[in-house]
Enzyme design. Sequence first.
Site, mmCIF file in Angstrom:
data_model
loop_
_atom_site.group_PDB
_atom_site.id
_atom_site.type_symbol
_atom_site.label_atom_id
_atom_site.label_comp_id
_atom_site.label_asym_id
_atom_site.label_seq_id
_atom_site.Cartn_x
_atom_site.Cartn_y
_atom_site.Cartn_z
ATOM 1 N N ARG A 1 0.849 -1.189 0.000
ATOM 2 C CA ARG A 1 0.000 0.000 0.000
ATOM 3 C C ARG A 1 0.888 1.244 0.000
ATOM 4 N NH1 ARG A 1 -1.410 1.435 4.691
ATOM 5 N NH2 ARG A 1 -2.269 -0.566 5.330
ATOM 6 N N TYR B 1 -17.194 18.251 -14.229
ATOM 7 C CA TYR B 1 -17.487 16.821 -14.409
ATOM 8 C C TYR B 1 -18.490 16.394 -13.317
ATOM 9 C CZ TYR B 1 -16.728 11.791 -14.129
ATOM 10 O OH TYR B 1 -16.910 10.437 -14.071
ATOM 11 N N ASP C 1 -7.962 20.173 -13.164
ATOM 12 C CA ASP C 1 -8.300 18.840 -13.670
ATOM 13 C C ASP C 1 -7.959 18.854 -15.162
ATOM 14 O OD1 ASP C 1 -9.512 16.596 -14.747
ATOM 15 O OD2 ASP C 1 -11.244 16.680 -13.406
ATOM 16 N N LYS D 1 -8.797 7.936 -18.694
ATOM 17 C CA LYS D 1 -9.168 8.500 -19.992
ATOM 18 C C LYS D 1 -7.963 8.489 -20.943
ATOM 19 C CE LYS D 1 -12.853 9.108 -17.504
ATOM 20 N NZ LYS D 1 -13.152 10.329 -16.816
HETATM 21 C C1 LIG Z 1 -13.682 10.691 -15.523
HETATM 22 C C2 LIG Z 1 -13.326 12.005 -14.960
HETATM 23 C C3 LIG Z 1 -13.066 12.150 -13.594
HETATM 24 C C4 LIG Z 1 -13.180 11.001 -12.626
HETATM 25 O O1 LIG Z 1 -12.239 10.008 -12.841
HETATM 26 P P1 LIG Z 1 -12.470 8.446 -12.517
HETATM 27 O O2 LIG Z 1 -11.186 7.832 -12.946
HETATM 28 O O3 LIG Z 1 -13.654 7.995 -13.301
HETATM 29 O O4 LIG Z 1 -12.713 8.349 -11.049
HETATM 30 C C5 LIG Z 1 -12.710 13.408 -13.141
HETATM 31 N N1 LIG Z 1 -12.635 14.467 -13.973
HETATM 32 C C6 LIG Z 1 -12.891 14.369 -15.290
HETATM 33 C C7 LIG Z 1 -12.787 15.583 -16.159
HETATM 34 C C8 LIG Z 1 -13.254 13.144 -15.822
HETATM 35 O O5 LIG Z 1 -13.528 13.049 -17.135
#
Ligand SMILES: *Cc1c(COP(=O)(O)O)cnc(C)c1O
Length: 379
Positions: A46, A98, A170, A195
């Site tokens: 961890r 988001y 983000d 993503k």
């Molecule tokens: C998908 C996404 C998240 C969240 O991420 P996860 O890996 O699904 O927890 C946060 N911000 C944006 C812009 C996203 O597209």
Amino acid sequence: MKFGTKVIHAGIKPDPVSGAVMTPIYQTSTYVQEAPGVHKGYEYARTQNPTRDALQNNLAALENGAAAICFSSGLSAMDAVIRLLNPGEEVISTNDLYGGSYRQLVKVHARYGIKSNFVDMTDAENVRAAISEDTKMIWVETPTNPMLNIVDIEAVCKIAKEKNILVCVDNTFASPYLQNPIDLGADIVLHSCTKYLGGHSDVVMGAVIVKEESMADHFLFIQNAVGAVPGPQDCFLMLRGIKTLHLRVQRACENAAKIADWLKEHPKVNRVNYPGYASHPGHEIAKRQMRGFGAMVSFDLKGDDYDVAKGIMTATHYFLLAESLGGVESLIGHPASMTHGSIPREERLKVGLTDSLIRLSVGVEDVEDLLGDLKKALG
Ligand SMILES: *Cc1c(COP(=O)(O)O)cnc(C)c1O
């Protein structure tokens, strides 16, 4: 080191045991000690794992940060960021955030006294006006999801610095290939690695990249103390995905530009949201702070009829109807009922997220096939 070299080499060394070129998957929960407390820097998985270390070093290099800390999802990475705040303190965020990030702020952190304020950041001065004594963080998402608005990262950071407020960006939608917020003044960069970074729709993971080494301690502590860590196999897949990030994003951007142009001329289409258009209100900022306009496109329909939109979304063949984005395959989705279902309708409509809004995550297929697919579905 240039970007295309970084994705392949930065932070990654051949395995010292065998010389393996690919970082091995250290699938272990613990590590042997020669004597109590005498070890090779690894005690329990961890806390530390060599596969994860290689990935973290690579991500830090891609975002020009001092350190990267990985989590089991983008939202657990966000949770670690918001834990910098104390009860009574406030985070100011973009208003078309988001959906999952919005839900975490208003349904989880609000219960522990963290206040949220959502503002239209397409005008950075709105941020200045919203700052209160309790504001401790500004949370920027750009391009925004699903409206593809652009926030001027440098301008927001300048306002924040005057008041000693942290800025977290983000950067999921742009990916580090197109945008590096730390170079524009941000303190923290967040990625849903699920993503573009992973890029193959096979891993859920998140990462935080910090500008200053001194900030890494908080995130390493939360990573270990809360424990939302990614497994070594996922770290391996992420390292592998990242090696082609520049090639994938470049092709996806080219495809998206052609698709946006085609949609704009279609008689059923009302508005296309794409920052690559000179007429897009954030176009000049995007040109300045990004190295391309991204591969996300959204559009709504004349008459704003959900049933017509639904018909299109169920008629495509290559554009798969699914949540998520940033993979090699193209996806089509309905933000109002899918990714943004947790946001009340009145709030959605305020930012232009209409009932017929369709979002495309353009992949790296041959664009002629993608255009043919849309032509059939819209016809
Ligand atoms: C998908 C996404 C998240 C969240 O991420 P996860 O890996 O699904 O927890 C946060 N911000 C944006 C812009 C996203 O597209």
